[in-house]
Design a protein around this motif. Structure first.
Motif, PDB file in Angstrom:
ATOM      1  N   ALA A 113       0.790  -1.235   0.000  1.00 11.74           N
ATOM      2  CA  ALA A 113       0.000   0.000   0.000  1.00 11.74           C
ATOM      3  C   ALA A 113       0.816   1.276   0.000  1.00 11.74           C
ATOM      4  O   ALA A 113       0.424   2.285  -0.598  1.00 11.74           O
ATOM      5  CB  ALA A 113      -0.931  -0.010   1.209  1.00 11.74           C
ATOM      6  N   ALA A 114       1.968   1.283   0.677  1.00 11.47           N
ATOM      7  CA  ALA A 114       2.707   2.537   0.859  1.00 11.47           C
ATOM      8  C   ALA A 114       3.713   2.823  -0.247  1.00 11.47           C
ATOM      9  O   ALA A 114       4.303   3.911  -0.275  1.00 11.47           O
ATOM     10  CB  ALA A 114       3.431   2.510   2.207  1.00 11.47           C
ATOM     11  N   VAL A 115       3.911   1.901  -1.164  1.00 13.60           N
ATOM     12  CA  VAL A 115       4.992   2.050  -2.146  1.00 13.60           C
ATOM     13  C   VAL A 115       4.729   3.201  -3.113  1.00 13.60           C
ATOM     14  O   VAL A 115       5.583   4.077  -3.298  1.00 13.60           O
ATOM     15  CB  VAL A 115       5.222   0.728  -2.900  1.00 13.60           C
ATOM     16  N   GLU A 116       3.578   3.223  -3.749  1.00 11.30           N
ATOM     17  CA  GLU A 116       3.313   4.292  -4.716  1.00 11.30           C
ATOM     18  C   GLU A 116       3.192   5.665  -4.048  1.00 11.30           C
ATOM     19  O   GLU A 116       3.714   6.656  -4.589  1.00 11.30           O
ATOM     20  CB  GLU A 116       2.063   3.967  -5.538  1.00 11.30           C
ATOM     21  N   ASP A 124      15.628  16.288   2.336  1.00 11.69           N
ATOM     22  CA  ASP A 124      15.807  17.669   2.766  1.00 11.69           C
ATOM     23  C   ASP A 124      14.627  18.179   3.586  1.00 11.69           C
ATOM     24  O   ASP A 124      14.716  19.232   4.225  1.00 11.69           O
ATOM     25  CB  ASP A 124      16.035  18.579   1.560  1.00 11.69           C
ATOM     26  N   GLU A 125      13.519  17.418   3.592  1.00 15.50           N
ATOM     27  CA  GLU A 125      12.342  17.813   4.362  1.00 15.50           C
ATOM     28  C   GLU A 125      12.013  16.804   5.461  1.00 15.50           C
ATOM     29  O   GLU A 125      10.891  16.763   5.964  1.00 15.50           O
ATOM     30  CB  GLU A 125      11.136  17.987   3.433  1.00 15.50           C
ATOM     31  N   GLY A 126      13.004  16.002   5.835  1.00 11.68           N
ATOM     32  CA  GLY A 126      12.788  15.035   6.906  1.00 11.68           C
ATOM     33  C   GLY A 126      12.793  13.606   6.401  1.00 11.68           C
ATOM     34  O   GLY A 126      13.222  13.315   5.282  1.00 11.68           O
ATOM     35  N   SER A 127      12.287  12.695   7.221  1.00 14.73           N
ATOM     36  CA  SER A 127      12.375  11.269   6.932  1.00 14.73           C
ATOM     37  C   SER A 127      11.102  10.738   6.278  1.00 14.73           C
ATOM     38  O   SER A 127       9.989  11.189   6.572  1.00 14.73           O
ATOM     39  CB  SER A 127      12.649  10.489   8.215  1.00 14.73           C
ATOM     40  N   GLY A 177       7.254  -4.224   5.346  1.00  9.88           N
ATOM     41  CA  GLY A 177       7.344  -4.659   3.962  1.00  9.88           C
ATOM     42  C   GLY A 177       6.729  -3.728   2.947  1.00  9.88           C
ATOM     43  O   GLY A 177       6.476  -4.128   1.810  1.00  9.88           O
ATOM     44  N   GLY A 178       6.502  -2.481   3.328  1.00 16.02           N
ATOM     45  CA  GLY A 178       5.940  -1.511   2.401  1.00 16.02           C
ATOM     46  C   GLY A 178       4.463  -1.246   2.593  1.00 16.02           C
ATOM     47  O   GLY A 178       3.868  -0.484   1.837  1.00 16.02           O
ATOM     48  N   SER A 179       3.867  -1.817   3.632  1.00 15.84           N
ATOM     49  CA  SER A 179       2.438  -1.606   3.874  1.00 15.84           C
ATOM     50  C   SER A 179       2.157  -0.416   4.782  1.00 15.84           C
ATOM     51  O   SER A 179       1.006   0.007   4.900  1.00 15.84           O
ATOM     52  CB  SER A 179       1.805  -2.867   4.471  1.00 15.84           C
ATOM     53  N   ARG A 180       3.217   0.125   5.411  1.00 11.27           N
ATOM     54  CA  ARG A 180       3.030   1.267   6.302  1.00 11.27           C
ATOM     55  C   ARG A 180       4.023   2.371   5.940  1.00 11.27           C
ATOM     56  O   ARG A 180       5.183   2.089   5.628  1.00 11.27           O
ATOM     57  CB  ARG A 180       3.213   0.857   7.765  1.00 11.27           C
ATOM     58  N   LEU A 181       3.549   3.602   6.017  1.00 17.73           N
ATOM     59  CA  LEU A 181       4.368   4.759   5.652  1.00 17.73           C
ATOM     60  C   LEU A 181       4.339   5.776   6.781  1.00 17.73           C
ATOM     61  O   LEU A 181       3.271   6.149   7.282  1.00 17.73           O
ATOM     62  CB  LEU A 181       3.832   5.403   4.369  1.00 17.73           C
ATOM     63  N   PHE A 182       5.545   6.217   7.177  1.00 15.93           N
ATOM     64  CA  PHE A 182       5.695   7.262   8.179  1.00 15.93           C
ATOM     65  C   PHE A 182       6.473   8.417   7.563  1.00 15.93           C
ATOM     66  O   PHE A 182       7.525   8.208   6.950  1.00 15.93           O
ATOM     67  CB  PHE A 182       6.442   6.733   9.403  1.00 15.93           C
ATOM     68  N   VAL A 183       5.962   9.623   7.715  1.00 14.59           N
ATOM     69  CA  VAL A 183       6.613  10.824   7.198  1.00 14.59           C
ATOM     70  C   VAL A 183       6.924  11.732   8.377  1.00 14.59           C
ATOM     71  O   VAL A 183       6.009  12.158   9.094  1.00 14.59           O
ATOM     72  CB  VAL A 183       5.724  11.551   6.171  1.00 14.59           C
ATOM     73  N   ASN A 184       8.217  11.957   8.589  1.00 16.66           N
ATOM     74  CA  ASN A 184       8.667  12.751   9.731  1.00 16.66           C
ATOM     75  C   ASN A 184       8.080  12.224  11.043  1.00 16.66           C
ATOM     76  O   ASN A 184       7.668  12.995  11.919  1.00 16.66           O
ATOM     77  CB  ASN A 184       8.304  14.228   9.540  1.00 16.66           C
TER      78      ASN A 184
END
Length: 308
Positions: free
Chosen positions: A123-126, A237-240, A246-253
């Motif tokens: 889910a988080a790849v694209e 440059d804007e964080g992590s 396995g790519g099903s979860r996405l964390f931004v900063n």
């Protein structure tokens, strides 16, 4: 339109755990036959070998190959020669030359060849790919560590030449990284740890560099017990930007953006139906290229014997 009549070749753990349920949940395709040396499935035609299937009166349009990579070339070639569309479980083959030969044959025959990478369908790849296209990337670190005894119990083929060893899961990570990064990258250093009694590595430490000089590292290990680790961390440059599970979860900063259940194989069969309907081919072999490079540049390190 009538559904695609599909046969599965190789009714092992991955076919039972993932493929059967995904096929049943996908519109436009139905399972009508199985070819397997050691298993049968109620309700469909069953054969011992793919040759027996192709020589039979059972009408099929496509074949999904769920067998180990060693020996898969002859199976895929037989299916294409018989005019059947082909879906390849990852890795698509045991060597680069054979997968490129299959691609060329499919094009000559006007048939669909789909080299699948199930982790790319997470889910988080694209969303991660779209996000990274807008940011300047500083570094990429992959940590992919799991317990081989849990995921591959008694599967001797993974330790043989062509079985890839720890790259069987590691190639999943590489399939994501090759998809989400906006730049190409190449290998600069490889250390491969082999058990004293095995022909394939149990761990790998890799260093890559993108065309723009961004460092990319990857640590693969098959000896991790307890919680499993499937993480890709990208510093920008804007964080992590971090993909986990396995790519099903996405964390931004540090903030959770996407958490979704496993739909990878349902997405793959949906895409396969679309490819067949369009008469298209999808054969990105770049993850396998990186694995081949890892073996070519690999410095061998020996460790204790591994017993399943």
């Amino acid at each position: 339109m009538a559904p695609i009549r599909l046969a599965i070749v190789g009714l092992g753990k991955i076919a039972r755990d993932q493929h059967l349920g995904a096929i049943e949940a996908t519109d436009g395709i139905e399972l009508v036959a199985v070819a397997s040396r050691h298993a049968r499935l109620d309700g469909v035609a069953c054969f011992h070998e793919i040759g027996d299937l192709l020589d039979s009166d059972v009408e099929i349009d496509a074949v999904s190959l769920c067998t180990p990579p060693q020996g898969r070339f002859s199976q895929a070639k037989a299916a294409l020669d018989a005019g059947k569309h082909v879906m390849l479980e990852k890795p698509p083959g045991a060597t680069l030359s054979e997968v490129y030969a299959l691609e060329a044959l499919a094009r000559r025959k006007g048939l669909t060849l789909f080299s699948t990478w199930h982790s790319r369908a997470a889910a988080a790849v694209e969303p991660a790919r779209a996000l990274l296209a807008k940011r300047k990337i500083r570094s990429v670190a992959v940590e992919w560590k799991e317990d081989v005894r849990h995921w591959h119990p008694g599967q001797a083929w993974i330790w043989e030449p062509g079985g890839l060893g720890v790259f069987d899961p590691g190639i999943n990570a590489l399939s994501i990284v090759t998809r989400i990064l906006p730049e190409e990258f190449h290998l600069t250093r490889s250390e491969l740890t082999f058990p004293a009694n095995r022909a394939a590595p149990i761990a790998a430490s890799l260093v890559f560099e993108t065309d723009g000089g961004v460092p990319v590292s990857a640590e693969f290990d098959w000896r991790q017990t307890g919680p499993q680790t499937w993480d890709i961390r990208v510093e920008t440059d804007e964080g992590s930007v971090v993909l986990t599970h396995g790519g099903s979860r996405l964390f931004v900063n540090g903030e959770s953006v996407i958490v979704e259940e496993d739909k990878e194989y349902r997405n793959l069969y949906r895409d396969f139906v679309a490819l067949v309907m369009k008469g298209a081919i999808d054969t990105d072999f770049s993850p396998l290229v990186h694995v081949a490079d890892a073996f070519m540049l690999g410095r061998r390190i020996q460790t204790a014997a591994f017993e399943d």
